[in-house]
Design a protein around this motif. Structure first.
Motif, PDB file in Angstrom:
ATOM      1  N   VAL A  23       4.096  24.699   4.141  1.00 30.60           N
ATOM      2  CA  VAL A  23       3.231  25.939   3.652  1.00 30.60           C
ATOM      3  C   VAL A  23       1.784  26.060   4.423  1.00 30.60           C
ATOM      4  O   VAL A  23       1.800  27.357   4.557  1.00 30.60           O
ATOM      5  CB  VAL A  23       3.120  25.466   2.009  1.00 30.60           C
ATOM      6  CG1 VAL A  23       2.405  26.837   1.240  1.00 30.60           C
ATOM      7  CG2 VAL A  23       4.571  25.276   1.153  1.00 30.60           C
ATOM      8  N   ALA A  24       1.278  24.956   4.611  1.00 33.77           N
ATOM      9  CA  ALA A  24      -0.083  25.179   5.237  1.00 33.77           C
ATOM     10  C   ALA A  24       0.051  25.956   6.417  1.00 33.77           C
ATOM     11  O   ALA A  24      -0.726  26.934   6.753  1.00 33.77           O
ATOM     12  CB  ALA A  24      -0.781  24.107   5.436  1.00 33.77           C
ATOM     13  N   SER A  25       1.203  25.725   7.379  1.00 32.20           N
ATOM     14  CA  SER A  25       1.175  26.326   8.663  1.00 32.20           C
ATOM     15  C   SER A  25       1.861  27.777   8.690  1.00 32.20           C
ATOM     16  O   SER A  25       1.589  28.494   9.403  1.00 32.20           O
ATOM     17  CB  SER A  25       2.227  25.378   9.712  1.00 32.20           C
ATOM     18  OG  SER A  25       3.234  25.126   8.977  1.00 32.20           O
ATOM     19  N   ARG A  26       3.034  27.848   7.662  1.00 30.10           N
ATOM     20  CA  ARG A  26       3.465  29.315   7.724  1.00 30.10           C
ATOM     21  C   ARG A  26       2.792  30.125   6.826  1.00 30.10           C
ATOM     22  O   ARG A  26       3.074  31.317   6.938  1.00 30.10           O
ATOM     23  CB  ARG A  26       5.178  29.034   7.223  1.00 30.10           C
ATOM     24  CG  ARG A  26       5.949  28.491   8.051  1.00 30.10           C
ATOM     25  CD  ARG A  26       7.472  28.734   7.715  1.00 30.10           C
ATOM     26  NE  ARG A  26       8.220  27.634   8.545  1.00 30.10           N
ATOM     27  CZ  ARG A  26       9.410  27.118   7.986  1.00 30.10           C
ATOM     28  NH1 ARG A  26       9.893  27.853   6.964  1.00 30.10           N
ATOM     29  NH2 ARG A  26      10.175  26.564   8.447  1.00 30.10           N
ATOM     30  N   TYR A  27       2.548  29.664   5.623  1.00 27.00           N
ATOM     31  CA  TYR A  27       1.916  30.554   4.594  1.00 27.00           C
ATOM     32  C   TYR A  27       0.306  30.218   4.421  1.00 27.00           C
ATOM     33  O   TYR A  27      -0.116  30.021   3.285  1.00 27.00           O
ATOM     34  CB  TYR A  27       2.634  30.408   3.310  1.00 27.00           C
ATOM     35  CG  TYR A  27       4.110  30.549   3.299  1.00 27.00           C
ATOM     36  CD1 TYR A  27       4.782  31.885   3.551  1.00 27.00           C
ATOM     37  CD2 TYR A  27       4.916  29.635   3.708  1.00 27.00           C
ATOM     38  CE1 TYR A  27       6.100  31.874   3.716  1.00 27.00           C
ATOM     39  CE2 TYR A  27       6.365  29.562   3.631  1.00 27.00           C
ATOM     40  CZ  TYR A  27       6.794  30.950   3.799  1.00 27.00           C
ATOM     41  OH  TYR A  27       8.266  31.255   4.094  1.00 27.00           O
ATOM     42  N   PHE A  28      -0.258  30.676   5.524  1.00 33.23           N
ATOM     43  CA  PHE A  28      -1.697  30.304   5.573  1.00 33.23           C
ATOM     44  C   PHE A  28      -2.649  31.623   4.931  1.00 33.23           C
ATOM     45  O   PHE A  28      -3.889  31.399   4.956  1.00 33.23           O
ATOM     46  CB  PHE A  28      -2.011  29.751   7.057  1.00 33.23           C
ATOM     47  CG  PHE A  28      -1.769  31.145   8.079  1.00 33.23           C
ATOM     48  CD1 PHE A  28      -2.739  32.149   8.178  1.00 33.23           C
ATOM     49  CD2 PHE A  28      -0.788  31.023   8.612  1.00 33.23           C
ATOM     50  CE1 PHE A  28      -2.376  33.171   9.286  1.00 33.23           C
ATOM     51  CE2 PHE A  28      -0.366  31.875   9.767  1.00 33.23           C
ATOM     52  CZ  PHE A  28      -1.216  32.896   9.905  1.00 33.23           C
ATOM     53  N   ALA A  29      -1.986  32.579   4.712  1.00 33.54           N
ATOM     54  CA  ALA A  29      -2.776  33.730   4.388  1.00 33.54           C
ATOM     55  C   ALA A  29      -3.459  33.330   2.996  1.00 33.54           C
ATOM     56  O   ALA A  29      -3.362  32.474   2.070  1.00 33.54           O
ATOM     57  CB  ALA A  29      -1.956  35.015   4.041  1.00 33.54           C
ATOM     58  N   ASN A  30      -4.459  34.188   2.777  1.00 38.12           N
ATOM     59  CA  ASN A  30      -5.259  34.093   1.476  1.00 38.12           C
ATOM     60  C   ASN A  30      -4.425  34.881   0.474  1.00 38.12           C
ATOM     61  O   ASN A  30      -4.312  35.866   0.292  1.00 38.12           O
ATOM     62  CB  ASN A  30      -6.689  34.662   1.508  1.00 38.12           C
ATOM     63  CG  ASN A  30      -7.650  34.314   0.375  1.00 38.12           C
ATOM     64  OD1 ASN A  30      -7.100  34.579  -0.736  1.00 38.12           O
ATOM     65  ND2 ASN A  30      -8.979  34.096   0.782  1.00 38.12           N
ATOM     66  N   PRO A  31      -4.035  33.896  -0.645  1.00 39.50           N
ATOM     67  CA  PRO A  31      -3.530  34.520  -1.849  1.00 39.50           C
ATOM     68  C   PRO A  31      -3.993  35.695  -2.575  1.00 39.50           C
ATOM     69  O   PRO A  31      -3.417  36.525  -3.439  1.00 39.50           O
ATOM     70  CB  PRO A  31      -3.125  33.558  -2.907  1.00 39.50           C
ATOM     71  CG  PRO A  31      -4.199  32.413  -2.477  1.00 39.50           C
ATOM     72  CD  PRO A  31      -4.502  32.589  -1.105  1.00 39.50           C
ATOM     73  N   SER A  32      -5.430  35.966  -2.181  1.00 33.43           N
ATOM     74  CA  SER A  32      -6.090  37.290  -2.807  1.00 33.43           C
ATOM     75  C   SER A  32      -5.976  38.437  -2.012  1.00 33.43           C
ATOM     76  O   SER A  32      -6.376  39.482  -2.345  1.00 33.43           O
ATOM     77  CB  SER A  32      -7.565  36.569  -3.078  1.00 33.43           C
ATOM     78  OG  SER A  32      -7.575  35.818  -3.976  1.00 33.43           O
ATOM     79  N   SER A  33      -5.373  38.155  -0.799  1.00 35.78           N
ATOM     80  CA  SER A  33      -5.365  39.231   0.322  1.00 35.78           C
ATOM     81  C   SER A  33      -4.269  40.173  -0.321  1.00 35.78           C
ATOM     82  O   SER A  33      -3.119  39.929  -0.761  1.00 35.78           O
ATOM     83  CB  SER A  33      -5.205  38.900   1.728  1.00 35.78           C
ATOM     84  OG  SER A  33      -6.116  38.072   2.124  1.00 35.78           O
ATOM     85  N   LEU A  34      -4.824  41.543  -0.096  1.00 37.41           N
ATOM     86  CA  LEU A  34      -3.747  42.620  -0.910  1.00 37.41           C
ATOM     87  C   LEU A  34      -2.453  42.703  -0.169  1.00 37.41           C
ATOM     88  O   LEU A  34      -1.518  43.236  -0.560  1.00 37.41           O
ATOM     89  CB  LEU A  34      -4.512  43.998  -0.870  1.00 37.41           C
ATOM     90  CG  LEU A  34      -5.293  44.204  -2.069  1.00 37.41           C
ATOM     91  CD1 LEU A  34      -5.952  45.434  -1.875  1.00 37.41           C
ATOM     92  CD2 LEU A  34      -4.829  43.764  -3.332  1.00 37.41           C
ATOM     93  N   HIS A  35      -2.472  42.272   1.407  1.00 40.08           N
ATOM     94  CA  HIS A  35      -1.120  42.373   1.975  1.00 40.08           C
ATOM     95  C   HIS A  35      -0.239  41.881   1.760  1.00 40.08           C
ATOM     96  O   HIS A  35      -0.120  40.855   0.889  1.00 40.08           O
ATOM     97  CB  HIS A  35      -1.473  42.572   3.558  1.00 40.08           C
ATOM     98  CG  HIS A  35      -2.337  41.157   4.008  1.00 40.08           C
ATOM     99  ND1 HIS A  35      -1.896  40.027   3.742  1.00 40.08           N
ATOM    100  CD2 HIS A  35      -3.645  41.124   4.450  1.00 40.08           C
ATOM    101  CE1 HIS A  35      -2.772  39.068   4.244  1.00 40.08           C
ATOM    102  NE2 HIS A  35      -3.779  39.737   4.540  1.00 40.08           N
TER     103      HIS A  35
END
Ligand SMILES: Cc1ncc(COP(=O)(O)O)c(C=O)c1O
Length: 377
Positions: A23-35
């Protein structure tokens, strides 16, 4: 190596580490980002919350992710005290809580709250009658741990929650040593602290369960994450790994708790035959995995270091008290002498310990005692 210090921390399951890394390597985006990438991470974060909620039998909007047990305890106590101080300023806890409760209670006293610290009996358990006497009209919070981290005594959580059912006071339970090992009915509990690294999860991840409708004063201000209560960019990989660890440990509990109990009983039986050993944990009210004992005339730290020479790892009551080289406050509250309280060691089991390890421990422990006794002579 024989690791018998599971109450200090547990070895993370490899599946948990794999989940974290993935999860840390693949899904590193900020969960608050709108994209969309951020939203995917938000989904994973909320899915982890949902899975944990299902495992605990609570609602997902009742869970707040934190950095661990210490933070969950701080948030529960300060969050309730600061939010509900207009309803009353009396708090109840016990004399045998972890420092993350005791120290916070001390701070709240400085702020003008009054705290009753309930004593314990020789088994390390509070008396419900003492609790009933302590309860006042202006009590707003009762915080009692489920399983004591130093001796493994189990507190009468159900009885306390029954007594509080018609009282305004909120009931907080520190369940950090109990989760994954001991049954606990969450009905009647308003707030519950859990820590991932005590159940084969990772350090830096914890949870606070907060019953729906209860408000908490936010102690961490910022971006308003975790329902506005605990700001800070979410540790999604940690949350997903926490869900995995909890699922695995609860499965272990179903399948292997009897093995842990058998090892505990074997150790109790063998230790009771060694001269000069005093086991402080009492079977009638003890958790399956924690055993605290003193060897007459010996210091706990000497025993810990002697065992470490044989690659066996135990601790002197708790990781916190061993660092400060203090006598165990729990043992002192139980009426154990200063000498024995400073001389105590804690053996804490996990699902990975085996019968063979327990046997090797007993052989090694006897050897260590003989050797030290000779030096002392
Ligand atoms: C009973 C109890 N409460 C709280 C804590 C603190 O938890 P953490 O290490 O996750 O901050 C511990 C840790 O040993 C504990 O045993």
């Amino acid at each position: 190596m024989i690791y018998l210090d599971n109450s200090a921390t547990t070895k993370p399951y490899s599946a948990v580490l794999e989940t974290y890394t993935k999860v840390a390597s693949r899904y590193f985006a900020n969960p608050s980002s709108l994209h969309a990438f951020g939203q995917k991470v938000r989904e994973l974060h909320e899915e982890a919350r949902k899975q944990i909620a299902q495992l605990l039998g609570v609602r997902s909007d009742e869970l707040i992710f934190t950095s661990g047990g210490t933070e969950s305890n701080n948030l529960a106590l300060k969050g309730i005290a600061h939010r509900y101080k207009n309803r009353g300023r009396h708090l109840i806890t016990t004399q045998v809580e972890h420092p993350s409760i005791k120290e916070v209670m001390g701070e709240l006293e400085k702020e003008g709250f009054t705290v009753t610290y309930l004593p314990v009996d020789e088994q390390g358990v509070i008396r419900v009658s003492d609790f009933e006497h302590a309860l006042r009209e202006d009590t707003i919070l009762v915080s009692v741990m489920h399983v004591n981290n130093e001796v493994g005594s189990i507190q009468p959580i159900q009885e306390i929650s029954n007594r509080l059912s018609k009282h305004q006071a909120f009931f907080h339970v520190d369940n950090i040593q109990g989760m994954g090992m001991c049954e606990l009915d969450l009905n009647g509990i308003d707030l519950l602290s859990v820590s991932a690294h005590k159940l084969h999860g990772l350090r830096g991840t914890g949870l606070l369960y907060k019953k729906k409708g209860i408000e908490l004063h936010s102690e961490m201000l910022g971006g308003g994450q975790e329902g506005g209560i605990r700001s800070g960019t979410e540790n999604t990989a940690g949350a997903v790994a926490f869900a995995k660890a909890l699922r695995l440990v609860l499965t272990e509990k179903e399948n292997k708790l009897k093995d842990v109990l058998a090892i505990r009983d074997y150790l109790l039986q063998e230790l009771s035959q060694i001269e000069g050993i005093h086991v402080h944990s009492k079977k009638a009210c003890m958790a399956p995995h924690i055993l605290c004992l003193s060897a007459r005339g010996h210091r706990g730290e000497v025993l810990v270091h002697a065992l470490e020479q044989k690659e066996i790892f135990v601790s002197t009551t708790s990781a916190c008290s061993s660092k400060a080289k203090l006598a165990s406050s729990t043992l002192k509250a139980m009426g154990v002498s200063d000498e024995e309280a400073t001389g105590a060691i804690r053996i804490s089991l996990g699902y990975e310990n085996t019968d063979a390890e327990a046997e090797q421990f007993i052989v090694a422990f006897r050897e260590v005692l003989e050797k030290i006794n000779e030096v002392v002579k």
